[in-house]
Each structure stands twice: as structure tokens, then as C-alpha cells.
Design an enzyme around this catalytic site. Structure first.
Site, mmCIF file in Angstrom:
data_model
loop_
_atom_site.group_PDB
_atom_site.id
_atom_site.type_symbol
_atom_site.label_atom_id
_atom_site.label_comp_id
_atom_site.label_asym_id
_atom_site.label_seq_id
_atom_site.Cartn_x
_atom_site.Cartn_y
_atom_site.Cartn_z
ATOM 1 N N GLY A 105 0.818 -1.210 0.000
ATOM 2 C CA GLY A 105 0.000 0.000 0.000
ATOM 3 C C GLY A 105 0.850 1.258 0.000
ATOM 4 O O GLY A 105 1.961 1.305 -0.525
ATOM 5 N N GLY A 106 0.301 2.288 0.648
ATOM 6 C CA GLY A 106 0.993 3.579 0.691
ATOM 7 C C GLY A 106 2.379 3.478 1.282
ATOM 8 O O GLY A 106 3.253 4.304 0.972
ATOM 9 N N GLY B 277 19.726 15.562 -30.538
ATOM 10 C CA GLY B 277 19.303 15.949 -29.192
ATOM 11 C C GLY B 277 19.975 15.101 -28.129
ATOM 12 O O GLY B 277 20.292 15.588 -27.031
ATOM 13 N N ALA B 278 20.225 13.838 -28.445
ATOM 14 C CA ALA B 278 20.843 12.956 -27.450
ATOM 15 C C ALA B 278 22.281 13.403 -27.170
ATOM 16 O O ALA B 278 22.767 13.292 -26.040
ATOM 17 C CB ALA B 278 20.812 11.516 -27.939
HETATM 18 C C1 LIG Z 1 -0.466 3.439 4.136
HETATM 19 C C2 LIG Z 1 -0.485 1.905 4.103
HETATM 20 O O1 LIG Z 1 0.442 1.301 4.553
HETATM 21 S S1 LIG Z 1 -1.848 1.107 3.452
HETATM 22 C C3 LIG Z 1 -1.426 -0.618 3.491
HETATM 23 C C4 LIG Z 1 -2.047 -1.402 4.640
HETATM 24 N N1 LIG Z 1 -1.520 -2.726 4.647
HETATM 25 C C5 LIG Z 1 -1.939 -3.738 3.871
HETATM 26 O O2 LIG Z 1 -2.880 -3.599 3.105
HETATM 27 C C6 LIG Z 1 -1.243 -5.061 3.996
HETATM 28 C C7 LIG Z 1 -1.997 -6.029 4.868
HETATM 29 N N2 LIG Z 1 -1.218 -7.253 5.084
HETATM 30 C C8 LIG Z 1 -1.016 -8.188 4.131
HETATM 31 O O3 LIG Z 1 -1.509 -8.104 3.008
HETATM 32 C C9 LIG Z 1 -0.169 -9.367 4.494
HETATM 33 O O4 LIG Z 1 -0.169 -9.467 5.913
HETATM 34 C C10 LIG Z 1 1.279 -9.239 3.999
HETATM 35 C C11 LIG Z 1 1.288 -9.471 2.482
HETATM 36 C C12 LIG Z 1 1.862 -7.865 4.308
HETATM 37 C C13 LIG Z 1 2.166 -10.295 4.685
HETATM 38 O O5 LIG Z 1 1.626 -11.568 4.489
HETATM 39 P P1 LIG Z 1 2.205 -12.845 5.313
HETATM 40 O O6 LIG Z 1 3.691 -12.863 5.191
HETATM 41 O O7 LIG Z 1 1.456 -14.019 4.854
HETATM 42 O O8 LIG Z 1 1.924 -12.535 6.838
HETATM 43 P P2 LIG Z 1 0.517 -12.521 7.584
HETATM 44 O O9 LIG Z 1 -0.583 -12.049 6.694
HETATM 45 O O10 LIG Z 1 0.350 -13.829 8.266
HETATM 46 O O11 LIG Z 1 0.795 -11.380 8.657
HETATM 47 C C14 LIG Z 1 1.617 -11.594 9.803
HETATM 48 C C15 LIG Z 1 0.948 -10.936 10.993
HETATM 49 O O12 LIG Z 1 0.960 -9.534 10.776
HETATM 50 C C16 LIG Z 1 -0.342 -9.016 10.893
HETATM 51 N N3 LIG Z 1 -0.469 -7.912 9.956
HETATM 52 C C17 LIG Z 1 -0.052 -7.870 8.671
HETATM 53 N N4 LIG Z 1 -0.349 -6.678 8.142
HETATM 54 C C18 LIG Z 1 -0.919 -5.960 9.111
HETATM 55 C C19 LIG Z 1 -1.429 -4.642 9.171
HETATM 56 N N5 LIG Z 1 -1.363 -3.817 8.132
HETATM 57 N N6 LIG Z 1 -1.971 -4.221 10.330
HETATM 58 C C20 LIG Z 1 -2.008 -5.020 11.393
HETATM 59 N N7 LIG Z 1 -1.547 -6.277 11.404
HETATM 60 C C21 LIG Z 1 -1.006 -6.737 10.267
HETATM 61 C C22 LIG Z 1 -1.243 -10.178 10.530
HETATM 62 O O13 LIG Z 1 -2.538 -9.973 11.066
HETATM 63 C C23 LIG Z 1 -0.511 -11.323 11.168
HETATM 64 O O14 LIG Z 1 -0.774 -11.294 12.549
HETATM 65 P P3 LIG Z 1 -0.851 -12.690 13.385
HETATM 66 O O15 LIG Z 1 0.515 -13.299 13.284
HETATM 67 O O16 LIG Z 1 -1.207 -12.236 14.740
HETATM 68 O O17 LIG Z 1 -1.897 -13.507 12.713
#
Ligand SMILES: CC(=O)SCCNC(=O)CCNC(=O)[C@H](O)C(C)(C)COP(=O)(O)OP(=O)(O)OC[C@H]1O[C@@H](n2cnc3c(N)ncnc32)[C@H](O)[C@@H]1OP(=O)(O)O
Length: 550
Positions: free
Chosen positions: A205-206, A440-441
Site C-alpha cells: 500500500g501507501g 538531441g541525445a
Molecule cells: C499506508 C499503508 O500502509 S496502506 C497498506 C495497509 N496494509 C496492507 O494492506 C497489507 C496487509 N497485510 C497483508 O496483506 C499481508 O499481511 C502481507 C502481504 C503484508 C504479509 O503476508 P504474510 O507474510 O502471509 O503474513 P501474515 O498475513 O500472516 O501477517 C503476519 C501478521 O501480521 C499481521 N499484519 C499484517 N499486516 C498488518 C497490518 N497492516 N496491520 C495489522 N496487522 C497486520 C497479521 O494480522 C498477522 O498477525 P498474526 O501473526 O497475529 O496472525
């Protein structure tokens, strides 16, 4: 010493000094008030530190099962031994809801502080994906803001080791605001201190805009994943089926998107490369990059270069051979090696002085500049200029890449980025025209017209508005069409154009090339020019900032 060895040392010292009798994390004699109150407090401190350093053992096992190093092992590899000073190891979040109030681990999922790299103080923050998946909440963000502020105010580089799920979903908008604070600080520090992003996990994401704003991005195959929207969202919105790695893996970003500057096969190599890069950069924009005497002086002349360039201008050769012959110890550091390979962007040293080399690569697209090459080189020129790294441009360019796709995708706009970056650069700039330098290059590849300090050309140079064939076909079109033997007339006119306007001394006679040199002497000529230009100062007009063709 590794993180766990260091933790054991702390534990041993604390046990020896204060008599801790229980393993880290187990119930200890904390509640027994000692006769020695300070001894009790110190024992408590050492116990707490040890627990923080060791972390949750079950989470560590799950983390290792993914083939990843722990956060402290990463810091051990990045920083000089024993140099790490941590800030806010005891920090915990104060968020509530979704059970957060019951789960308040120390560090809040990011280890931050400073240490040294080759003796140079360097700030660092590293997500700990064992805690909330490394996702960023309010406290976590504030720790990062603190080291960002310290790095900028003390004029030291900062390295971000990214391994997290982005904004912590349970903390909502405060997490998003935390990212806003990171981005704002990154932009404020841009061009003041080097900012390096290391991707050793997901960055979704962001959050992916943090590496995008960094000067240099390192990725690791099989570990790094960067994307704005993940595979599920992509499938829902566009119907495309793609894996995480296909969407935003290290190879995609280092060879297709251009987001990653370097890619390595494993984390230790990646962190070693970060150390190596930092050895080429000054700590901030007010200082020069570190000098390093060459291990072995190269032969005075590189005679093999005399035979490198084919006499037929349509035949390619490997520009890397020239680059290697110029730099000390055959030691070069190529940025974006797998992306936009028609231009080479290389950091190296010439007689100890760090230089940035931009070179057309005739092996790919005949060395023509396209959109990606223009962007790659523009960003590199801008990086070098920001951090006082002189520029050497090796030119063999037939022009900008023709085609509807390039024009419609905005090669005018993107090519202008490279032009702007060169024109804006106040560092020493030396051009070497190896062979073709057309149109130009030619202008864009740091010609005298746009401000190169010195320009040299090999006797194989062909500086012209365009190649002789193209030029004759346009200028003598009517004459060729009306001739009894159009082909003979065309050939005669091509030779005439080549002789009149493309001879090796044409540009030199007009002062646009300072000297025509023996290719074998190129390193010596450059070393002298760069030594001369070390005291260069070029004033810039007073303004808020230019309006870059971004
Ligand atoms: C401005 C911004 O950042 S917007 C973006 C917001 N973030 C997202 O959309 C990403 C959300 N997370 C994901 O898609 C996935 O967790 C990934 C791809 C990042 C990682 O996937 P995996 O390696 O399979 O790890 P998994 O999904 O099991 O996550 C590991 C732990 O982190 C936690 N976690 C992952 N991302 C987040 C998050 N953004 N917020 C809170 N907890 C999170 C999971 O709930 C999990 O917790 P648990 O171990 O207690 O079950």
C-alpha cells in the site's frame, strides 16, 4: 557478534554482576527487594533489556521458518560491531480496541537508533515483523520520526530496513498520519543526507512510497515484495491472476518497474552491499565522499581500448570494458544493472576520488536513449549532484529511440528529465565522446552546450545532428530523386556529409570538444581533469526551486 550472542553476553554480565538466576522471560526475583536498591534496579534493567533483545521465541521460530533474519541480526550485519545505540526500546503503544490494549509489546515492532558503518555514524530503523507483522502504529511511527529528525539535524545517512504490513489496520487513521510524517521527513531530507531503503519483507500500500522516496532501494530475491494493491485486490478489480512475487517481487522491481536499484540473492549479501554503497557517499551534502587510495595503480595506458570500438559504426561493443578500464581496482558499483540497460550508471573511484559514470551501452538498443534510460540516468545524475560526486559521461548515442510507443508515452517529457538533471548539476562534469553523438541525445549527454566543464573525444567520434545516411537522405532528397543513378548519388552525398560535418576534428575545431585524445590515455586524462575540478564552484541563481519536469 550476533544479536543472540550479544544478548547472551548481556545476560552473562548481568547474571555475573547482579546474580540473575533465571533464564530470560521466566519469572525472576524481581519482587524481592534487595538490600541494594540500585543493584535491584540494575538487575531489573538488564533483565528487561535481555527480554527485549531476545523477543518472543515462538514468533522468532515462525519468522526464521520463512528464511528471514531477525531484526537484530540484520542490524548486526549492517553496522560496525558493537556500535548500535538503540532509542526507545521500552516504547509501547497506547492504542485500544480490537484487543490491542492486551497486547503491548516493547519496541512496538520497530528497532531504531544509530551506529557506525565503516566508522561513519549512520541512523537506522528496522521493522520487526514478529510484532504486529511489522505493521506501523502511532508509537512505531513516532520512533521512526525521531531517528529521521536526528539523522537530518546531525547530517548523517539513514537506512530503513523494511519488513512490515504497512499501516497498522487496528490503529486506523493515526497509522496513516504516521506514514505521512515519514514521507514529509524523507522529502525534507532529500538531497541533504543519503536515504537508503532495504526491502527484506513485504511493503504494501501507501507504505511503498517510503522506498520510492529513498535515494537507493535494495531488494532480496524471494523476500522482498512491494506493491500498492495486493494480488486479491488486483484480481477483484482487473480480473488478473498474479502471485505476490510476480506482482512485486525483487526481480520485477529491479528489471521491469525500476523501483529497486539493487537486487541480491540473500540478506547478508544485501546488507554488505549497503555498507559498500555507504563507503561511496558523504554523510551529507556539505561534505565530500570519502577518498580511498587504489589498492594497485593501473598501467599508465590502456592500450586495449584502441582496438575496442569497431570501425563500422553499426557494430556494437561493450561499454563496460571502458568503464572498467577507468575505475580503481576494477571496482565498480552499478545501479539498476538489470533495468534500462541501454544506459549504464556506475559509482566507482578514479585515483581515489568517487565519480558517477553515465555511459551509453551500444550492446542494448544501440545505446539509444528511451524513456526508461532517460529516467534512470536523470535520477543518477541528480543523486551524484546532491552528494558532491563528479560526473563522467561516456557518449556513444545514436539518438533518442524512435517510435510511436515512445512518443505517445512521453519521451519528450521523460528525456527532459535527463536534460534538466544535467543542466542543474553543479558538480564537476567531464564528457568523453567515444563514438556517435547525434542530435538531441548528444546535447543531453552532458555536452559543452549544457554545461560540461571539459569535453574530450576519441578519434572515433562522430558528433553531428544525425547519422550521415539520414542527413543525406533529407538534405539531398530532391537531388537524389532526380539523379540518373540515385544510389550512386546517395552514396556520394553520404560520404560528403560524413567528411564535411562528422570528421573527428569537426567539434574540436569549433571548441565544443577540448581535445581529441588517444583512447589509451582516457583514465589519465580524466584523473587530471577531476583533480583540477575538485575546487570548482558554480553559483546558482536564488530561487525557491526549479520546476523539474518530474
Ligand atoms: C499506508 C499503508 O500502509 S496502506 C497498506 C495497509 N496494509 C496492507 O494492506 C497489507 C496487509 N497485510 C497483508 O496483506 C499481508 O499481511 C502481507 C502481504 C503484508 C504479509 O503476508 P504474510 O507474510 O502471509 O503474513 P501474515 O498475513 O500472516 O501477517 C503476519 C501478521 O501480521 C499481521 N499484519 C499484517 N499486516 C498488518 C497490518 N497492516 N496491520 C495489522 N496487522 C497486520 C497479521 O494480522 C498477522 O498477525 P498474526 O501473526 O497475529 O496472525
Amino acid at each position: 557478534m550476533t544479536a543472540s550472542e550479544r544478548a547472551s553476553t548481556i545476560w552473562r554480565d548481568s547474571a555475573a554482576t547482579f546474580g540473575r538466576q533465571h533464564p530470560p522471560g521466566a519469572a525472576g526475583p524481581h519482587d524481592q527487594v534487595s538490600d541494594d536498591p540500585m543493584g535491584y534496579r540494575l538487575r531489573e534493567l538488564f533483565d528487561a533489556r535481555t527480554d527485549i533483545v531476545e523477543g518472543d521465541q515462538a514468533a522468532t521460530r515462525r519468522h526464521r521458518a520463512k528464511g528471514k533474519l531477525t531484526v537484530r541480526e540484520r542490524l548486526d550485519l549492517l553496522l560496525d560491531e558493537g556500535s548500535f545505540h538503540e532509542v526507545e526500546p521500552f516504547r509501547r503503544h497506547r492504542a485500544t480496541g480490537f484487543g490491542l490494549e492486551k497486547h503491548r509489546p516493547a519496541t512496538d515492532g520497530v528497532v531504531a537508533g544509530w551506529g557506525t558503518v565503516h566508522g561513519q555514524r549512520t541512523f537506522v530503523y528496522a521493522h520487526d515483523s514478529r510484532i504486529f507483522g511489522g505493521a506501523l502504529g502511532e508509537a512505531h511511527a513516532q520512533k521512526i520520526h525521531k531517528v529521521q529528525d536526528l539523522a537530518l539535524e546531525t547530517g548523517c545517512p539513514i537506512v530503513a530496513i523494511n519488513d512490515g504490513g504497512g499501516a497498522r489496520i487496528q490503529e486506523g487513521v493515526t497509522a496513516l498520519a504516521g506514514y505521512g510524517g515519514i514521507f514529509r521527513r524523507q522529502v525534507a531530507a532529500s538531497g541533504v543526507i543519503p536515504q537508503i531503503s532495504v526491502m527484506v519483507g513485504p511493503c504494501a500500500g501507501g507504505a511503498a512510497y517510503s522506498p520510492a522516496l529513498a535515494d537507493v532501494v535494495f531488494c532480496v530475491r524471494g523476500t522482498s515484495q512491494m506493491f500498492i494493491t495486493g494480488p486479491d485486490v488486483v484480481a477483484a478489480v482487473t480480473g488478473e491472476t498474479v502471485t505476490l512475487d510476480e506482482l512485486g517481487g525483487a526481480d520485477v522491481h529491479s528489471s521491469v518497474s525500476g523501483v529497486a536499484t539493487f537486487v541480491t540473492d540473500d540478506e547478508p549479501t544485501c546488507l554488505e552491499e549497503v555498507r559498500y554503497l555507504l563507503a561511496h557517499l558523504p554523510p551529507n551534502n556539505r561534505e565530500l565522499p570519502p577518498m580511498m587510495e587504489p589498492g594497485a595503480e593501473l598501467p599508465a595506458r590502456a592500450e586495449e581500448l584502441r582496438r575496442l570500438v569497431p570501425t563500422d559504426p553499426r557494430l556494437p561493443y561493450d561499454m563496460r570494458v571502458i568503464v572498467r578500464s577507468l575505475v580503481d581496482d576494477d571496482d565498480l558499483f552499478e545501479l539498476h544493472e538489470n533495468w534500462a540497460q541501454n544506459v549504464l550508471c556506475v559509482l566507482g573511484r578514479i585515483r581515489g576520488q568517487v565519480v558517477g559514470i553515465v555511459a551509453n551501452q551500444p550492446l542494448v538498443l544501440a545505446g539509444a536513449l528511451d524513456i526508461q534510460a532517460s529516467e534512470k540516468a536523470a535520477r543518477f545524475v541528480s543523486l551524484c549532484d546532491a552528494f558532491n560526486i563528479p560526473l563522467v559521461s561516456l557518449v556513444d548515442v545514436p539518438g533518442f529511440l524512435p517510435g510511436v510507443a515512445q512518443e505517445h508515452a512521453g519521451i519528450i517529457r521523460h528525456g527532459a528529465k535527463l536534460l534538466y538533471a544535467y543542466c542543474n548539476a553543479t558538480v564537476p562534469r567531464v564528457q568523453v565522446i567515444v563514438r556517435k553523438a547525434y542530435g538531441g541525445a548528444y546535447i543531453v549527454m552532458d555536452s559543452r552546450g549544457i554545461g560540461a566543464d571539459l569535453s574530450f573525444a576519441w578519434p572515433t567520434n562522430e558528433v553531428a545532428v544525425m547519422g550521415a545516411e539520414g542527413a543525406a537522405n533529407i538534405v539531398f532528397r530532391r537531388e537524389i530523386a532526380a539523379a540518373d543513378d540515385p544510389e550512386a548519388t546517395r552514396r556520394a552525398r553520404i560520404e560528403e556529409y560524413r567528411g564535411e560535418l562528422m570528421g573527428p576534428y569537426h567539434a574540436a575545431e569549433r571548441g565544443l570538444v577540448d581535445d581529441v585524445i588517444d583512447p589509451a590515455d582516457t583514465r589519465a586524462v580524466l584523473a587530471e581533469a577531476l583533480t583540477l575540478l575538485r575546487t570548482k564552484h558554480r553559483a546558482v541563481p536564488d530561487r525557491k526551486h526549479g520546476n523539474h519536469p518530474v
